[in-house]
Design an enzyme around this catalytic site. Structure first.
Site, PDB file in Angstrom:
ATOM      1  N   ARG A   1      -6.542  10.918  -7.732  1.00 48.13           N
ATOM      2  CA  ARG A   1      -7.207  10.306  -6.511  1.00 48.13           C
ATOM      3  C   ARG A   1      -8.641  10.447  -7.371  1.00 48.13           C
ATOM      4  NH1 ARG A   1     -11.495   6.827  -5.960  1.00 48.13           N
ATOM      5  NH2 ARG A   1     -10.961   5.288  -4.908  1.00 48.13           N
TER       6      ARG A   1
ATOM      7  N   ARG B   1      -3.262   6.627   0.343  1.00 50.82           N
ATOM      8  CA  ARG B   1      -4.476   7.809   0.891  1.00 50.82           C
ATOM      9  C   ARG B   1      -3.249   8.671   1.540  1.00 50.82           C
ATOM     10  NH1 ARG B   1     -10.569   4.889   2.324  1.00 50.82           N
ATOM     11  NH2 ARG B   1      -8.197   4.004   3.028  1.00 50.82           N
TER      12      ARG B   1
ATOM     13  N   TYR C   1     -14.591 -12.888   0.658  1.00 50.60           N
ATOM     14  CA  TYR C   1     -15.333 -10.930   0.216  1.00 50.60           C
ATOM     15  C   TYR C   1     -16.180 -11.892  -0.739  1.00 50.60           C
ATOM     16  CZ  TYR C   1     -11.307  -8.026   1.470  1.00 50.60           C
ATOM     17  OH  TYR C   1     -10.441  -7.433   2.246  1.00 50.60           O
TER      18      TYR C   1
ATOM     19  N   ASP D   1      -6.471  -3.653  -7.244  1.00 49.88           N
ATOM     20  CA  ASP D   1      -6.914  -4.748  -6.270  1.00 49.88           C
ATOM     21  C   ASP D   1      -7.226  -5.818  -6.995  1.00 49.88           C
ATOM     22  OD1 ASP D   1      -8.194  -2.695  -3.818  1.00 49.88           O
ATOM     23  OD2 ASP D   1      -9.183  -4.260  -3.860  1.00 49.88           O
TER      24      ASP D   1
ATOM     25  N   ARG E   1       0.852  -1.163   0.258  1.00 49.50           N
ATOM     26  CA  ARG E   1       0.127  -0.043  -0.029  1.00 49.50           C
ATOM     27  C   ARG E   1       0.846   0.826   0.261  1.00 49.50           C
ATOM     28  NH1 ARG E   1      -5.551  -0.832   1.770  1.00 49.50           N
ATOM     29  NH2 ARG E   1      -6.258  -2.553   0.145  1.00 49.50           N
TER      30      ARG E   1
HETATM   31  O1  CP3 Z   1       0.361   0.301  -2.928  1.00 47.84           O
HETATM   32  C1  CP3 Z   1      -0.354  -1.325  -3.579  1.00 47.84           C
HETATM   33  O2  CP3 Z   1      -0.221  -1.873  -2.397  1.00 47.84           O
HETATM   34  C2  CP3 Z   1      -1.264  -0.952  -4.809  1.00 47.84           C
HETATM   35  C3  CP3 Z   1      -2.047  -1.234  -4.596  1.00 47.84           C
HETATM   36  C4  CP3 Z   1      -3.317  -2.107  -3.995  1.00 47.84           C
HETATM   37  C5  CP3 Z   1      -4.702  -1.884  -3.156  1.00 47.84           C
HETATM   38  N1  CP3 Z   1      -5.361  -3.477  -3.200  1.00 47.84           N
HETATM   39  C6  CP3 Z   1      -5.004  -0.630  -4.082  1.00 47.84           C
HETATM   40  C7  CP3 Z   1      -6.267  -0.323  -2.577  1.00 47.84           C
HETATM   41  C8  CP3 Z   1      -3.349  -4.010  -3.825  1.00 47.84           C
HETATM   42  C9  CP3 Z   1      -2.315  -4.164  -3.811  1.00 47.84           C
HETATM   43  C10 CP3 Z   1      -4.359  -4.536  -3.195  1.00 47.84           C
HETATM   44  C11 CP3 Z   1      -4.667  -5.084  -3.245  1.00 47.84           C
HETATM   45  C12 CP3 Z   1      -5.726  -5.385  -1.886  1.00 47.84           C
HETATM   46  N2  CP3 Z   1      -7.269  -4.989  -1.847  1.00 47.84           N
HETATM   47  C13 CP3 Z   1      -5.515  -6.485  -0.847  1.00 47.84           C
HETATM   48  C14 CP3 Z   1      -4.796  -7.465  -0.015  1.00 47.84           C
HETATM   49  C15 CP3 Z   1      -3.543  -6.409   0.630  1.00 47.84           C
HETATM   50  C16 CP3 Z   1      -4.578  -6.222   1.264  1.00 47.84           C
HETATM   51  O3  CP3 Z   1      -3.926  -4.859   2.528  1.00 47.84           O
HETATM   52  O4  CP3 Z   1      -3.980  -7.125   2.763  1.00 47.84           O
HETATM   53  C17 CP3 Z   1      -6.725  -6.328  -0.060  1.00 47.84           C
HETATM   54  C18 CP3 Z   1      -7.422  -7.641   0.994  1.00 47.84           C
HETATM   55  C19 CP3 Z   1      -7.807  -5.824  -0.864  1.00 47.84           C
HETATM   56  C20 CP3 Z   1      -8.796  -5.317  -0.624  1.00 47.84           C
HETATM   57  C21 CP3 Z   1      -9.451  -3.875  -0.536  1.00 47.84           C
HETATM   58  N3  CP3 Z   1      -9.606  -2.614  -1.300  1.00 47.84           N
HETATM   59  C22 CP3 Z   1      -9.429  -3.147   0.678  1.00 47.84           C
HETATM   60  C23 CP3 Z   1     -10.126  -4.066   2.756  1.00 47.84           C
HETATM   61  C24 CP3 Z   1      -9.496  -2.107   0.802  1.00 47.84           C
HETATM   62  C25 CP3 Z   1      -9.751  -0.941   1.979  1.00 47.84           C
HETATM   63  C26 CP3 Z   1     -10.880  -0.112   1.706  1.00 47.84           C
HETATM   64  C27 CP3 Z   1     -10.447   1.677   2.439  1.00 47.84           C
HETATM   65  O5  CP3 Z   1     -10.819   1.971   1.848  1.00 47.84           O
HETATM   66  O6  CP3 Z   1      -9.739   1.312   3.746  1.00 47.84           O
HETATM   67  C28 CP3 Z   1      -9.678  -1.701  -0.718  1.00 47.84           C
HETATM   68  C29 CP3 Z   1      -9.866  -0.592  -1.577  1.00 47.84           C
HETATM   69  C30 CP3 Z   1      -7.782   0.349  -1.209  1.00 47.84           C
HETATM   70  N4  CP3 Z   1      -7.434  -1.073  -2.473  1.00 47.84           N
HETATM   71  C31 CP3 Z   1      -7.533   1.172  -1.631  1.00 47.84           C
HETATM   72  C32 CP3 Z   1      -6.176   1.481  -1.961  1.00 47.84           C
HETATM   73  C33 CP3 Z   1      -5.321   2.274  -2.335  1.00 47.84           C
HETATM   74  C34 CP3 Z   1      -8.219   2.699  -0.675  1.00 47.84           C
HETATM   75  C35 CP3 Z   1      -8.622   3.774  -0.895  1.00 47.84           C
HETATM   76  C36 CP3 Z   1      -8.675   3.896  -2.338  1.00 47.84           C
HETATM   77  O7  CP3 Z   1      -9.803   3.466  -2.290  1.00 47.84           O
HETATM   78  O8  CP3 Z   1      -8.216   4.909  -2.393  1.00 47.84           O
END
Ligand code: CP3
Length: 352
Positions: A42, A33, A153, A78, A29
């Site tokens: 974004r 944010r 999920y 994602d 990540r």
């Molecule tokens: O920088 C990076 O790591 C690359 C991008 C990345 C994202 N998601 C972007 C993202 C990666 C590798 C993921 C994988 C992902 N997505 C996982 C596995 C990694 C982990 O954290 O365990 C999981 C479980 C997800 C599912 C998911 N997507 C979750 C739980 C969330 C968070 C919800 C939140 O808003 O807090 C997301 C949304 C997400 N994916 C964001 C980002 C940067 C959040 C911000 C946004 O919506 O801009």
């Protein structure tokens, strides 16, 4: 296909426990944010909309590489992108995570999980990879969600603390469970294969929530499917990283899935983790992301502790134990990278 960069990569060498000149570091990540430049580009709405815009997704992927000088980039995408792209009805709710309109409930729902065709289902992902490999001087990490975590999920319909419905389906209807995970394994393989074909130089399999399982259940219901994904990706010739959270009790089993690198969260000290994986496997981790919210001296102590516990082993990629928390000061992460690069040492590869 664009030419691969020719500079030697400490990250790729560490993934294979081969000699290199500095301890490589990147952050799960790292794009997101915590970066003001992320928040400014974004835009509102679902992250899936941002991911579908290659110029934007490539820019977001590059932001942390420019700011931190990390040794690898991770594709901005994602784990639910493939399922969304084949029309399963998944979105990512800001601040919540993946949500599913009609969760997976029965064998009839398997029809909603046709094979992924990356060229037509996720062309924007491949275009983003194309843009990135032209720009980057460090390797791009491609990734996919592991079958268990994606299934959780699709079955829960929203983020869960207990994985109650997921475990109930797994335990009650084992044949259906294996059919579901096999389809998700194929989707992960196809997705990673397409990213690598376009120039991703390593692949991480995110089984973020596998630590929720009892160890025998992990071995019986999940390990064969993750092994299938990693076996297929190995044939592509790029190093593989296998990561989950809260996986201390299943770390040895996760290691058995056969990745080059095993990702470790902060709950298992790195020297202990080393004793749980195979001798030829590298480790990735494992500073507590919450520690980065404390003052610099506290963070620096944590970084030095991780480095000391690794003891200069060539098979170490420095990372956090999970993703960067949104409230993290990017200045702290900049200092973490500098400290790892300054003080990390790499011993010659063991000869035994
Ligand atoms: O920088 C990076 O790591 C690359 C991008 C990345 C994202 N998601 C972007 C993202 C990666 C590798 C993921 C994988 C992902 N997505 C996982 C596995 C990694 C982990 O954290 O365990 C999981 C479980 C997800 C599912 C998911 N997507 C979750 C739980 C969330 C968070 C919800 C939140 O808003 O807090 C997301 C949304 C997400 N994916 C964001 C980002 C940067 C959040 C911000 C946004 O919506 O801009």
């Amino acid at each position: 296909m664009p030419a691969a960069p020719t500079t030697p990569s400490a990250f790729l060498a560490a993934c294979r426990s081969e000699p290199h000149d500095h301890v490589p570091v990147w952050f799960m990540r790292q794009a997101g944010r915590s970066l003001p430049e992320y928040r400014s580009v974004r835009g509102p709405g679902s992250i899936l909309d941002a991911i579908a815009q290659p110029d934007l997704a490539a820019e977001i992927t590059l932001q942390p590489v420019r700011r931190y000088g990390v040794d690898a980039a991770i594709l901005y995408s994602d784990i639910v992108v493939p399922a969304a792209a084949i029309g399963f009805g998944v979105d990512v709710a800001p601040g919540t995570g993946p949500v599913v309109e009609q969760p997976f409930r029965s064998a009839a729902d398997l029809d909603r999980l046709r094979p992924l065709e990356p060229d037509t289902d996720t062309p924007y992902v491949l275009e983003t990879v194309d843009l990135l490999v032209r720009e980057l001087t460090v390797p791009l990490i491609g990734f996919a969600g592991a079958p268990f975590t994606v299934a959780s999920y699709l079955i829960e319909g929203a983020p869960s603390r207990t994985y109650g419905r997921t475990k109930a389906l797994m335990l009650e209807d084992e044949p259906l469970w294996h059919l579901l995970l096999d389809r998700l394994a194929d989707i992960a393989i196809t997705s990673i294969t397409s990213q690598v074909a376009h120039g991703a130089r390593a692949a991480q399999l995110f089984d973020s929530w596998a630590g929720a399982l009892a160890p025998p259940d992990y071995v019986r219901y999940v390990l064969p499917h993750s092994t299938k994904v990693l076996d297929a990706v190995r044939t592509l010739g790029v190093p593989t990283i296998h990561f989950g959270v809260g996986t201390g009790e299943i770390l040895a089993s996760m290691a058995d899935a056969g990745s080059d690198v095993v990702g470790v969260d902060w709950r298992v000290p790195l020297d202990v983790a080393r004793s749980r994986v195979h001798p030829d496997q590298a480790l990735q981790g494992n500073l507590d992301p919450a520690r980065c919210l404390a003052g610099w001296e506290v963070v620096a102590d944590g970084v030095r502790d991780v480095l000391a516990r690794n003891g200069g082993h060539p098979g170490h990629v420095f990372n956090l134990g999970h993703g960067v928390l949104p409230e993290t000061d990017p200045g702290i992460l900049e200092q973490v990278v500098a400290l790892v690069h300054d003080e990390g040492t790499v011993q010659p590869a063991p000869t035994d």
